[in-house]
Design a protein around this motif. Structure first.
Motif, PDB file in Angstrom:
ATOM      1  N   GLY A  52       1.029  -1.294  -0.073  1.00 30.57           N
ATOM      2  CA  GLY A  52       0.122   0.000  -0.122  1.00 30.57           C
ATOM      3  C   GLY A  52       0.760   1.128   0.013  1.00 30.57           C
ATOM      4  O   GLY A  52       1.966   1.220   0.231  1.00 30.57           O
ATOM      5  N   THR A 113      -2.735   3.673   1.775  1.00 31.43           N
ATOM      6  CA  THR A 113      -3.342   3.040   2.936  1.00 31.43           C
ATOM      7  C   THR A 113      -2.716   3.709   4.465  1.00 31.43           C
ATOM      8  O   THR A 113      -3.359   3.151   5.473  1.00 31.43           O
ATOM      9  CB  THR A 113      -2.890   1.352   2.876  1.00 31.43           C
ATOM     10  OG1 THR A 113      -1.715   1.321   2.912  1.00 31.43           O
ATOM     11  CG2 THR A 113      -3.926   0.772   1.984  1.00 31.43           C
ATOM     12  N   ASP A 358      -1.404  -4.629   3.902  1.00 30.50           N
ATOM     13  CA  ASP A 358      -1.697  -3.581   2.879  1.00 30.50           C
ATOM     14  C   ASP A 358      -1.064  -4.005   1.307  1.00 30.50           C
ATOM     15  O   ASP A 358       0.140  -3.809   1.304  1.00 30.50           O
ATOM     16  CB  ASP A 358      -1.076  -1.894   3.283  1.00 30.50           C
ATOM     17  CG  ASP A 358      -1.898  -1.548   4.599  1.00 30.50           C
ATOM     18  OD1 ASP A 358      -2.626  -2.128   5.008  1.00 30.50           O
ATOM     19  OD2 ASP A 358      -0.972  -0.637   5.005  1.00 30.50           O
ATOM     20  N   ALA A 382      -6.563  -3.122   2.571  1.00 32.47           N
ATOM     21  CA  ALA A 382      -6.096  -2.181   3.554  1.00 32.47           C
ATOM     22  C   ALA A 382      -6.129  -2.578   5.108  1.00 32.47           C
ATOM     23  O   ALA A 382      -7.554  -2.718   5.218  1.00 32.47           O
ATOM     24  CB  ALA A 382      -6.805  -0.917   3.116  1.00 32.47           C
TER      25      ALA A 382
END
Length: 395
Positions: A52, A113, A358, A382
């Motif tokens: 993320g 995220t 993530d 997430a």
């Protein structure tokens, strides 16, 4: 706890693997087809997998995203933007939980995220902006994590009472407190930095100081920041945001400033704006001076631009700094993810066992292809939650 198994994905473009998630954590990463045990299975279809993204410099409280278009007004200077914002923000309902929520949704849509967000603290809004941001973040049930920097957008010493508000914000849980152009805004860099560093030392929080001043004036303030960081034992807890001066200095002066930042452990947050001088990123990388990428404001009273896609910011960074080779292009993506872990106080942020779950899937040949095309995010996980599937937001 039931597991989720994300099958047949290519972390950083490597060989396909299965990723086993347990709650909000990555439990294991194994060759594809070998993940055993029970749990829901999501077919990654051989897509590229990245961690993320981390937005290291945002202003979640100030957007008019989701509201009718607001025309640009006021003077195009730092003081002009401050004055225009103060005059217009109340009429636009800024700050508001609904606009902050709308921006956070766009962040998730694009695979961000974790966020480090500056939130205005001043005599007009008090600490209400922080309350608004926390309310909006709570509505996502842990999917997106936000660290708050209490930010004195209207100055510190020139507005008696702001230091007390920053102290209260730190006491109430802000991760860091901010500062703003100690020389050109407050016109008293020693007093502003003494006040800010005093709070940071007393409350055990970090510092993140906006510095727009260029050339030698900016370099002078960077050195003051580095000196105080060292003398107070705050190494690794101080960030300069923007810091345009660093790219404008002659090479020998630039190196001396970099040496001071390396010794003090001062990091850098940049939004890679067009028409600014490139940062000496190679020297910063080699000296361990951390660089984080951020979106800055998203459709606010400072600028009508922005869509929340940190991968596009990484592309802007690459273009501004003339990155060309595969290694350099991958480095730009790392700045938007793994290399930004420290900005949100994570020891590790990657697709590895023990990291937060993530994960972003993109239809791209490799990391470099993902950077230059910025394709839509096919799947975003997430904190272990699927928030984007088949390119559609689910929160």
């Amino acid at each position: 706890m039931a597991h989720v198994i994300l099958t047949n994905v290519r972390p950083w473009g490597a060989a396909p693997v299965d990723i086993v998630l347990s709650g909000a954590e990555i439990l294991s990463v194994v060759p594809t087809g070998t993940a055993g045990g029970e749990g829901a299975r999501l077919d990654g279809g051989g897509l590229l997998a990245l961690p993320g993204f981390i937005n290291a410099h945002a202003h979640l409280d100030k957007s008019w995203w989701g509201q009718p278009w607001v025309s640009y007004g006021g003077e195009a200077t730092t003081q002009g933007r401050i004055s225009h914002e103060r005059a217009e923000r109340d009429g636009l309902g800024i700050p508001s939980a609904s606009s902050t929520t709308a921006v956070l949704r766009e962040f998730l849509r694009h695979g961000t995220t974790a966020v480090r967000s500056h939130v205005d603290v001043d005599l007009g809004v008090g600490l209400r902006g922080i309350e608004v941001v926390r309310e909006a973040v709570a509505g996502f049930g842990g999917a997106i994590e936000v660290e708050i920097v209490a930010f004195p957008q209207d100055g510190v010493m020139r507005r008696p009472g702001v230091l007390d508000l920053l102290d209260k914000a730190a006491e109430a849980g802000a991760t860091a407190i901010g500062g703003l152009d100690p020389a050109s805004i407050d016109r008293d860099p020693v007093a502003q930095l003494d006040g800010l560093f005093g709070i940071a030392e007393r409350r055990g929080v970090g510092l993140d100081i906006h510095l727009h001043d260029g050339g030698e004036l900016g370099a002078f303030q960077i050195e003051l920041i580095a000196q105080r960081t060292l003398s107070l034992g705050l190494r690794g807890k101080v960030t300069v945001s923007h810091g345009f001066a660093l790219g404008e200095l002659p090479a020998d002066r630039q190196q001396r400033v970099l040496e001071a930042c390396e010794e003090a452990g001062v990091s850098w947050a940049t939004v890679a704006p067009v028409r600014t001088a490139p940062l000496p990123w190679r020297g910063m990388r080699d000296r361990g001076v951390g660089i984080g990428l951020g979106t800055d404001g998203i459709r606010d009273l400072w600028s009508p631009y922005g869509d929340g896609d940190i991968l596009r910011v990484a592309l802007n960074f690459a273009r501004l700094h003339g990155l060309r080779t595969d290694e350099e292009l991958a480095y730009a993506v790392e700045l938007a993810s793994t290399r930004a872990a420290g900005f949100v106080h994570r020891d590790a942020h990657d697709i590895v066992a023990g990291a937060r779950a993530d994960i972003v899937l993109l239809d791209a040949e490799n990391v470099q292809d993902a950077l230059v095309r910025s394709p839509r995010r096919q799947l975003v996980v997430a904190g272990g939650q699927v928030v984007v599937q088949d390119g559609e937001l689910r929160v």
